[in-house]
Design an enzyme around this catalytic site. Structure first.
Site, mmCIF file in Angstrom:
data_model
loop_
_atom_site.group_PDB
_atom_site.id
_atom_site.type_symbol
_atom_site.label_atom_id
_atom_site.label_comp_id
_atom_site.label_asym_id
_atom_site.label_seq_id
_atom_site.Cartn_x
_atom_site.Cartn_y
_atom_site.Cartn_z
ATOM 1 C CD GLN A 146 -3.144 0.506 2.197
ATOM 2 O OE1 GLN A 146 -3.038 -0.525 2.844
ATOM 3 N NE2 GLN A 146 -4.160 1.334 2.347
ATOM 4 C CB SER A 153 3.172 -3.976 4.412
ATOM 5 O OG SER A 153 2.002 -3.884 5.196
ATOM 6 C CG LEU A 154 -1.314 -5.421 0.198
ATOM 7 C CD1 LEU A 154 -2.392 -6.349 0.736
ATOM 8 C CD2 LEU A 154 -1.926 -4.200 -0.464
ATOM 9 N NE ARG A 187 -2.443 -7.476 5.559
ATOM 10 C CZ ARG A 187 -1.832 -6.328 5.267
ATOM 11 N NH1 ARG A 187 -2.429 -5.461 4.456
ATOM 12 N NH2 ARG A 187 -0.649 -6.039 5.793
ATOM 13 C CG HIS A 202 2.828 -2.844 9.943
ATOM 14 N ND1 HIS A 202 2.653 -4.175 9.648
ATOM 15 C CD2 HIS A 202 2.753 -2.186 8.750
ATOM 16 C CE1 HIS A 202 2.487 -4.318 8.344
ATOM 17 N NE2 HIS A 202 2.535 -3.128 7.784
ATOM 18 C CD GLN A 233 2.083 -8.395 6.728
ATOM 19 O OE1 GLN A 233 0.880 -8.158 6.659
ATOM 20 N NE2 GLN A 233 2.828 -8.650 5.673
#
Length: 313
Positions: free
Chosen positions: A12, A93-94, A118, A202, A251
């Site tokens: 993202q 991340s994503l 998510r 996060h 995560q």
């Protein structure tokens, strides 16, 4: 090519209106990938990415499936054009979900469903306007961690993205993030700027989202990656699908250890990194982490051609 190479998938923040438009016009697999995602979501994801205003694309519930599809589409274009395969994968991340699909650990339609859940879980974990993120530039990692500790008070405030030397992202409650931004210059930061996001990713505020996501993960078939995949939470691999589920849930509230991830690739003899997907965010970070890496991309026809030339396809 003889040297080891790896593929990294952006997350993202790398999205833009019109992304992968040129690749989509030349490679049908791009549009087909987005059509697969659209079938799961019940909406025209390609049309949204190409035609809607940035404000729409930048909404978390749209950004996350769009970036998943973009990463997978770029991977499919690359692997359709060459028999060469990377020795390692990672995603920021994503982007880790695109990497999971590429590693055949997760079927793409299932990944779309997971990522949609998510995004919804993250958006719902913290009321609008109560969470924030900021980039702290020009400080050592330990100094940013200390800054968060000194400015947190009774609020959540954590260093959450260790992106490159001198670039750390913090997240937490709005008040705490604002205190850290104000205090950062005095602590040695060159710049401290709030990021245009509504979800404090996060950090501990995302624990409820992780619990919700775990329920979806437990109902989703996962396999061990066929290509070694380095995870954000550990900068290492996993040994079981149970560990994989746990690390994907963690995560959401653990830091992205991107510097360590790139360093781990180098320690495993990776010499070339290919960013598969729109933007050049990870390429820029990798350049600051290790200047000896050869950095390539798959985001348009010119970058694809260059990458294939280097890989010897």
């Amino acid at each position: 090519m003889e040297s080891h190479w790896a593929v990294m998938f952006p997350g993202q923040g790398s999205q833009s209106v019109g992304m992968l438009g040129e690749l989509g016009s030349k490679h049908p697999i791009v549009r087909e990938t987005f059509a697969e995602a659209s079938d799961v979501l019940g909406m025209d994801l390609w049309g949204l990415c190409q035609n809607e205003p940035a404000e729409t694309l930048n909404r978390t519930e749209y950004t996350q499936p769009a970036m998943l599809a973009a990463g997978v589409a770029a991977w499919r274009v690359l692997t359709a054009a060459t028999q060469a395969r990377p020795s390692m994968l990672a995603g920021h991340s994503l982007g880790e979900y695109s990497a999971l699909v590429a590693a055949d650990a997760l079927d793409f339609p299932a990944a779309v469903g997971l990522v949609a859940e998510r995004a919804a879980a993250m958006q719902g974990a913290v009321p609008e306007g109560q969470g924030a993120m900021a980039a702290i530039l020009g400080m050592e990692d330990a100094a940013v961690v200390a800054l968060c500790a000194s400015e947190a008070g009774s609020d959540v405030l954590e260093a959450v993205n260790f992106n490159s030397p001198g670039q750390v992202v913090i997240a937490g409650s709005v008040a705490a993030v604002e205190r850290a931004i104000a205090a950062a210059p005095g602590a040695g930061a060159k710049r401290a700027l709030r990021l245009p996001v509504s979800v404090p990713s996060h950090c501990a505020l995302m624990r409820p989202a992780a619990e919700r996501l775990m329920a979806k993960l437990e109902a989703t078939e996962l396999r061990l990656p066929r290509i070694p995949l380095l995870h954000n939470v550990s900068a290492g691999t996993v040994d079981s699908t149970a560990e994989l589920r746990a690390i994907l849930a963690e995560q959401l509230f653990r830091p992205v250890r991107w510097v360590e991830t790139v360093q781990a690739m180098r320690a495993r003899a990776v010499q070339v990194l290919v960013e598969a997907g729109p933007g050049r965010v990870l390429t820029g970070l990798a350049k600051r982490i290790d200047r000896d890496l050869l950095l390539l991309e798959v985001s348009d026809e010119a970058s694809l051609t260059k990458t294939l030339d280097v890989l010897g396809a």
